[in-house]
Write a protein that holds these residues in place. Sequence first.
Motif, PDB file in Angstrom:
ATOM      1  N   PRO A 107      65.434  14.337  51.718  1.00 44.85           N
ATOM      2  CA  PRO A 107      65.754  14.254  50.052  1.00 44.85           C
ATOM      3  C   PRO A 107      64.484  14.604  49.746  1.00 44.85           C
ATOM      4  CG  PRO A 107      66.196  11.995  50.672  1.00 44.85           C
ATOM      5  CD  PRO A 107      65.665  12.504  51.949  1.00 44.85           C
ATOM      6  N   GLY A 108      63.188  13.794  49.648  1.00 40.41           N
ATOM      7  CA  GLY A 108      62.482  15.305  49.253  1.00 40.41           C
ATOM      8  C   GLY A 108      61.570  15.811  49.863  1.00 40.41           C
ATOM      9  N   GLY A 109      61.409  16.496  50.540  1.00 38.97           N
ATOM     10  CA  GLY A 109      61.294  17.992  51.011  1.00 38.97           C
ATOM     11  C   GLY A 109      62.919  18.908  51.383  1.00 38.97           C
ATOM     12  N   VAL A 110      64.014  18.455  50.770  1.00 39.11           N
ATOM     13  CA  VAL A 110      65.271  19.381  49.696  1.00 39.11           C
ATOM     14  C   VAL A 110      64.535  19.212  48.230  1.00 39.11           C
ATOM     15  CG1 VAL A 110      67.384  19.134  48.335  1.00 39.11           C
ATOM     16  CG2 VAL A 110      66.870  18.596  50.843  1.00 39.11           C
ATOM     17  N   ILE A 111      63.863  18.635  47.619  1.00 41.21           N
ATOM     18  CA  ILE A 111      63.333  18.221  46.306  1.00 41.21           C
ATOM     19  C   ILE A 111      61.980  19.820  46.316  1.00 41.21           C
ATOM     20  CG2 ILE A 111      62.287  17.244  44.387  1.00 41.21           C
ATOM     21  CD1 ILE A 111      63.993  15.240  44.846  1.00 41.21           C
ATOM     22  N   HIS A 112      61.556  19.201  47.126  1.00 40.40           N
ATOM     23  CA  HIS A 112      59.600  20.207  47.016  1.00 40.40           C
ATOM     24  C   HIS A 112      60.287  21.594  47.059  1.00 40.40           C
ATOM     25  CE1 HIS A 112      57.631  16.841  47.466  1.00 40.40           C
ATOM     26  NE2 HIS A 112      56.935  17.175  46.763  1.00 40.40           N
ATOM     27  N   ALA A 113      61.495  21.604  48.514  1.00 40.11           N
ATOM     28  CA  ALA A 113      61.995  23.354  48.940  1.00 40.11           C
ATOM     29  C   ALA A 113      62.683  24.157  47.660  1.00 40.11           C
ATOM     30  CB  ALA A 113      62.563  22.974  50.096  1.00 40.11           C
ATOM     31  N   GLY A 123      51.043  24.780  46.711  1.00 42.43           N
ATOM     32  CA  GLY A 123      50.759  23.474  46.505  1.00 42.43           C
ATOM     33  C   GLY A 123      52.310  22.964  47.293  1.00 42.43           C
ATOM     34  N   LEU A 124      52.899  22.980  46.807  1.00 38.07           N
ATOM     35  CA  LEU A 124      54.228  22.656  47.013  1.00 38.07           C
ATOM     36  C   LEU A 124      54.933  22.153  48.156  1.00 38.07           C
ATOM     37  CD1 LEU A 124      56.615  23.635  43.770  1.00 38.07           C
ATOM     38  CD2 LEU A 124      56.507  21.102  44.529  1.00 38.07           C
ATOM     39  N   PHE A 125      54.167  23.915  49.068  1.00 36.97           N
ATOM     40  CA  PHE A 125      54.522  23.861  50.282  1.00 36.97           C
ATOM     41  C   PHE A 125      53.432  22.980  51.850  1.00 36.97           C
ATOM     42  CE2 PHE A 125      52.749  25.256  54.778  1.00 36.97           C
ATOM     43  CZ  PHE A 125      54.336  25.449  55.265  1.00 36.97           C
ATOM     44  N   PHE A 126      52.910  22.857  50.837  1.00 37.75           N
ATOM     45  CA  PHE A 126      51.422  21.854  51.213  1.00 37.75           C
ATOM     46  C   PHE A 126      51.835  20.102  51.364  1.00 37.75           C
ATOM     47  CE2 PHE A 126      49.063  25.484  52.160  1.00 37.75           C
ATOM     48  CZ  PHE A 126      49.085  25.267  53.464  1.00 37.75           C
ATOM     49  N   THR A 127      52.505  19.758  50.129  1.00 39.17           N
ATOM     50  CA  THR A 127      52.885  18.495  50.009  1.00 39.17           C
ATOM     51  C   THR A 127      54.357  18.283  50.548  1.00 39.17           C
ATOM     52  OG1 THR A 127      51.824  18.538  47.640  1.00 39.17           O
ATOM     53  CG2 THR A 127      53.876  17.199  48.215  1.00 39.17           C
ATOM     54  N   ALA A 128      55.017  19.159  50.099  1.00 38.71           N
ATOM     55  CA  ALA A 128      56.275  18.917  51.147  1.00 38.71           C
ATOM     56  C   ALA A 128      56.134  18.606  52.952  1.00 38.71           C
ATOM     57  CB  ALA A 128      57.429  20.176  50.963  1.00 38.71           C
ATOM     58  N   LEU A 129      54.989  19.425  53.361  1.00 37.73           N
ATOM     59  CA  LEU A 129      54.354  19.494  54.738  1.00 37.73           C
ATOM     60  C   LEU A 129      53.814  18.310  55.074  1.00 37.73           C
ATOM     61  CD1 LEU A 129      54.350  21.293  57.216  1.00 37.73           C
ATOM     62  CD2 LEU A 129      51.859  22.098  56.386  1.00 37.73           C
ATOM     63  N   VAL A 130      53.277  17.333  54.373  1.00 32.16           N
ATOM     64  CA  VAL A 130      52.612  16.581  53.778  1.00 32.16           C
ATOM     65  C   VAL A 130      53.515  15.604  54.470  1.00 32.16           C
ATOM     66  CG1 VAL A 130      50.636  15.075  53.599  1.00 32.16           C
ATOM     67  CG2 VAL A 130      49.730  17.302  54.206  1.00 32.16           C
ATOM     68  N   ALA A 154      62.253  23.741  44.079  1.00 34.05           N
ATOM     69  CA  ALA A 154      61.092  23.593  43.209  1.00 34.05           C
ATOM     70  C   ALA A 154      60.592  24.650  43.889  1.00 34.05           C
ATOM     71  CB  ALA A 154      60.273  22.111  43.049  1.00 34.05           C
ATOM     72  N   ALA A 155      60.123  25.265  44.690  1.00 35.47           N
ATOM     73  CA  ALA A 155      58.986  26.280  45.639  1.00 35.47           C
ATOM     74  C   ALA A 155      60.178  27.444  44.960  1.00 35.47           C
ATOM     75  CB  ALA A 155      59.014  26.411  46.425  1.00 35.47           C
ATOM     76  N   LEU A 156      61.774  27.161  45.183  1.00 37.53           N
ATOM     77  CA  LEU A 156      62.096  28.645  45.910  1.00 37.53           C
ATOM     78  C   LEU A 156      62.918  28.551  44.117  1.00 37.53           C
ATOM     79  CD1 LEU A 156      64.536  28.128  48.792  1.00 37.53           C
ATOM     80  CD2 LEU A 156      63.575  29.299  48.423  1.00 37.53           C
ATOM     81  N   ALA A 157      63.181  28.045  43.207  1.00 38.54           N
ATOM     82  CA  ALA A 157      62.550  28.275  41.836  1.00 38.54           C
ATOM     83  C   ALA A 157      61.825  29.041  40.966  1.00 38.54           C
ATOM     84  CB  ALA A 157      63.508  27.073  41.715  1.00 38.54           C
ATOM     85  N   ILE A 158      60.678  28.460  41.395  1.00 36.51           N
ATOM     86  CA  ILE A 158      59.264  29.276  41.200  1.00 36.51           C
ATOM     87  C   ILE A 158      59.331  30.732  41.846  1.00 36.51           C
ATOM     88  CG2 ILE A 158      56.462  29.423  41.498  1.00 36.51           C
ATOM     89  CD1 ILE A 158      57.333  26.649  41.229  1.00 36.51           C
ATOM     90  N   ILE A 159      59.663  31.478  42.719  1.00 32.86           N
ATOM     91  CA  ILE A 159      59.484  32.393  43.863  1.00 32.86           C
ATOM     92  C   ILE A 159      61.004  33.078  42.890  1.00 32.86           C
ATOM     93  CG2 ILE A 159      59.771  33.426  45.824  1.00 32.86           C
ATOM     94  CD1 ILE A 159      58.617  31.699  47.177  1.00 32.86           C
ATOM     95  N   ALA A 160      62.221  32.727  42.886  1.00 35.64           N
ATOM     96  CA  ALA A 160      63.318  33.290  41.633  1.00 35.64           C
ATOM     97  C   ALA A 160      62.774  33.899  41.101  1.00 35.64           C
ATOM     98  CB  ALA A 160      64.244  31.819  42.011  1.00 35.64           C
ATOM     99  N   ARG A 161      61.802  33.000  39.595  1.00 35.20           N
ATOM    100  CA  ARG A 161      61.331  32.879  38.546  1.00 35.20           C
ATOM    101  C   ARG A 161      60.190  34.197  38.294  1.00 35.20           C
ATOM    102  NH1 ARG A 161      59.135  28.724  34.814  1.00 35.20           N
ATOM    103  NH2 ARG A 161      58.450  29.777  32.722  1.00 35.20           N
ATOM    104  N   LEU A 162      59.566  34.237  39.753  1.00 35.87           N
ATOM    105  CA  LEU A 162      58.650  35.126  39.534  1.00 35.87           C
ATOM    106  C   LEU A 162      59.592  36.245  39.785  1.00 35.87           C
ATOM    107  CD1 LEU A 162      55.748  33.290  41.974  1.00 35.87           C
ATOM    108  CD2 LEU A 162      55.991  34.090  39.783  1.00 35.87           C
TER     109      LEU A 162
END
Length: 108
Positions: free
Chosen positions: A79-85, A27-34, A87-95
């Motif tokens: 900045p918007g793309g950095v925030i999405h990226a 979801g974060l990836f596609f939101t960042a893309l759009v 957040a996604a990296l934090a979730i992946i690191a947690r996983l």
Amino acid sequence: MLTALLFWSSMLDETRMRHHPMTAVVGLFFTALVSGALGALMAFSASPWYAGYARLGMTPFGLTPVEDQQLAGLLMWIPGGVIHAAAALAIIARLLRGAPKRMASHAE
């Protein structure tokens, strides 16, 4: 503001993270893309997209309507793309930190 709060609360929902962990990352990836594509288009546009706004003749901080739109596009894009990226990296690191525990519980 309400839709942003709904979006981020669904991305950071603990229950969803346990059952469908990659949903938030996708979801974060596609939101960042759009939003990144929209921001880039706004940043490189040579004319204002909203004629009504341009007709107002407003010059916030001395910017023309086109410059104001380009600045808004840059803010959405970078900045918007950095925030999405981030957040996604934090979730992946947690996983990844929880992966050994999940693998050990499945092995038993």
